[in-house]
Design a protein around this motif. Sequence first.
Motif, mmCIF file in Angstrom:
data_model
loop_
_atom_site.group_PDB
_atom_site.id
_atom_site.type_symbol
_atom_site.label_atom_id
_atom_site.label_comp_id
_atom_site.label_asym_id
_atom_site.label_seq_id
_atom_site.Cartn_x
_atom_site.Cartn_y
_atom_site.Cartn_z
ATOM 1 N N MET A 1 0.848 -1.200 0.000
ATOM 2 C CA MET A 1 0.000 0.000 0.000
ATOM 3 C C MET A 1 0.882 1.248 0.000
ATOM 4 O O MET A 1 1.966 1.261 0.551
ATOM 5 C CB MET A 1 -0.862 0.029 1.270
ATOM 6 N N SER A 2 0.342 2.296 -0.609
ATOM 7 C CA SER A 2 1.035 3.573 -0.617
ATOM 8 C C SER A 2 1.016 4.139 0.798
ATOM 9 O O SER A 2 -0.033 4.247 1.410
ATOM 10 C CB SER A 2 0.311 4.524 -1.574
ATOM 11 N N ARG A 3 2.180 4.482 1.305
ATOM 12 C CA ARG A 3 2.251 4.999 2.678
ATOM 13 C C ARG A 3 1.526 6.322 2.808
ATOM 14 O O ARG A 3 0.902 6.591 3.815
ATOM 15 C CB ARG A 3 3.699 5.171 3.100
ATOM 16 N N ILE A 4 1.637 7.144 1.776
ATOM 17 C CA ILE A 4 0.947 8.433 1.827
ATOM 18 C C ILE A 4 -0.531 8.224 1.534
ATOM 19 O O ILE A 4 -1.387 8.746 2.237
ATOM 20 C CB ILE A 4 1.578 9.426 0.826
ATOM 21 N N GLU A 41 -10.678 6.732 -11.030
ATOM 22 C CA GLU A 41 -10.402 5.366 -10.575
ATOM 23 C C GLU A 41 -10.360 5.256 -9.054
ATOM 24 O O GLU A 41 -10.601 4.200 -8.493
ATOM 25 C CB GLU A 41 -9.060 4.873 -11.144
ATOM 26 N N MET A 42 -10.009 6.358 -8.374
ATOM 27 C CA MET A 42 -9.883 6.324 -6.918
ATOM 28 C C MET A 42 -11.247 6.426 -6.249
ATOM 29 O O MET A 42 -12.146 7.080 -6.765
ATOM 30 C CB MET A 42 -9.011 7.496 -6.431
ATOM 31 N N THR A 43 -11.384 5.780 -5.092
ATOM 32 C CA THR A 43 -12.611 5.873 -4.310
ATOM 33 C C THR A 43 -12.343 6.807 -3.141
ATOM 34 O O THR A 43 -11.495 6.527 -2.292
ATOM 35 C CB THR A 43 -13.014 4.479 -3.775
ATOM 36 N N ILE A 44 -13.066 7.923 -3.116
ATOM 37 C CA ILE A 44 -12.879 8.913 -2.050
ATOM 38 C C ILE A 44 -14.101 8.853 -1.141
ATOM 39 O O ILE A 44 -15.229 9.020 -1.607
ATOM 40 C CB ILE A 44 -12.698 10.334 -2.630
ATOM 41 N N ASN A 57 -6.907 -1.471 -7.443
ATOM 42 C CA ASN A 57 -5.974 -2.600 -7.585
ATOM 43 C C ASN A 57 -4.546 -2.104 -7.432
ATOM 44 O O ASN A 57 -4.322 -0.922 -7.171
ATOM 45 C CB ASN A 57 -6.182 -3.285 -8.948
ATOM 46 N N ASP A 58 -3.595 -3.002 -7.592
ATOM 47 C CA ASP A 58 -2.200 -2.651 -7.340
ATOM 48 C C ASP A 58 -1.375 -2.424 -8.606
ATOM 49 O O ASP A 58 -0.175 -2.659 -8.620
ATOM 50 C CB ASP A 58 -1.535 -3.737 -6.481
ATOM 51 N N LYS A 60 0.717 -0.287 -11.275
ATOM 52 C CA LYS A 60 1.654 0.815 -11.007
ATOM 53 C C LYS A 60 0.961 2.173 -11.126
ATOM 54 O O LYS A 60 1.179 3.065 -10.303
ATOM 55 C CB LYS A 60 2.833 0.722 -11.974
ATOM 56 N N LYS A 61 0.118 2.329 -12.143
ATOM 57 C CA LYS A 61 -0.576 3.612 -12.348
ATOM 58 C C LYS A 61 -1.485 3.930 -11.164
ATOM 59 O O LYS A 61 -1.562 5.072 -10.706
ATOM 60 C CB LYS A 61 -1.387 3.557 -13.639
ATOM 61 N N MET A 62 -2.182 2.902 -10.664
ATOM 62 C CA MET A 62 -3.107 3.115 -9.541
ATOM 63 C C MET A 62 -2.332 3.481 -8.269
ATOM 64 O O MET A 62 -2.774 4.308 -7.485
ATOM 65 C CB MET A 62 -3.949 1.861 -9.272
ATOM 66 N N LYS A 63 -1.169 2.843 -8.088
ATOM 67 C CA LYS A 63 -0.358 3.146 -6.906
ATOM 68 C C LYS A 63 0.070 4.604 -6.914
ATOM 69 O O LYS A 63 0.015 5.280 -5.889
ATOM 70 C CB LYS A 63 0.887 2.251 -6.871
ATOM 71 N N SER A 64 0.506 5.079 -8.088
ATOM 72 C CA SER A 64 0.968 6.462 -8.152
ATOM 73 C C SER A 64 -0.189 7.449 -8.015
ATOM 74 O O SER A 64 -0.045 8.497 -7.382
ATOM 75 C CB SER A 64 1.773 6.721 -9.423
ATOM 76 N N LEU A 65 -1.347 7.110 -8.588
ATOM 77 C CA LEU A 65 -2.514 7.995 -8.467
ATOM 78 C C LEU A 65 -3.030 8.060 -7.036
ATOM 79 O O LEU A 65 -3.591 9.067 -6.613
ATOM 80 C CB LEU A 65 -3.653 7.518 -9.384
ATOM 81 N N HIS A 66 -2.838 6.973 -6.283
ATOM 82 C CA HIS A 66 -3.342 6.877 -4.913
ATOM 83 C C HIS A 66 -2.735 7.970 -4.039
ATOM 84 O O HIS A 66 -3.444 8.760 -3.407
ATOM 85 C CB HIS A 66 -3.006 5.481 -4.358
#
Length: 180
Positions: A1-4, A41-44, A57-58, A60-66
């Motif tokens: 998971m993205s720490r930030i 794509e993100m759920t806020i 999902n995990d 790479k693009k989703m991780k960076s957008l997160h």
Amino acid sequence: MSRIGRMPIAIPAGVTVDIAENNQVTVKGPKGTLERVLPAEMTITKEGDEVKVTRPNDLKKMKSLHGLTRTLINNMIIGVTEGYEKKLEVNGVGYRAAKQGKKLTLSLGYSHPVEMEDPEGIEVTVDGQNLIIVKGIDKEKVGQYAAEIREKRAPEPYKGKGIKYVDEVIRRKVGKTGKK
């Protein structure tokens, strides 16, 4: 998971966060209102006095957008509560800045004075003759306008003349030496 990305964002008192369809986030606070459409794509979600961002999902693009999405919302909240400011310093003999109404006039050694109009939502003040303070609630706009002012005469490495950020350090070079 993205720490930030996985850190929840606390909503301070006096700030309202509305999440509309297509991830359009509106943040209202004591200093004003900011609106932004964030990646779909993100759920806020807003839970009590916290905002959480989750990714589907995990990839790479989703991780960076997160992490980006969370940071953008956090910057909006900080903007409407405290605001942002950047300080620029004008260095050089005869170089000066002056403010008349919404117009910033810079004398930077060119044959003409450089005039700049304040963008909407940004306040520029001149302290003395060589300190320019750019203030606003939108971090992106404050940084962009400060960069545009600096670009009019970026600092040069030999004498350090030009417009620089107050916290910026200019790498100085040694000038040319004469023949023996």
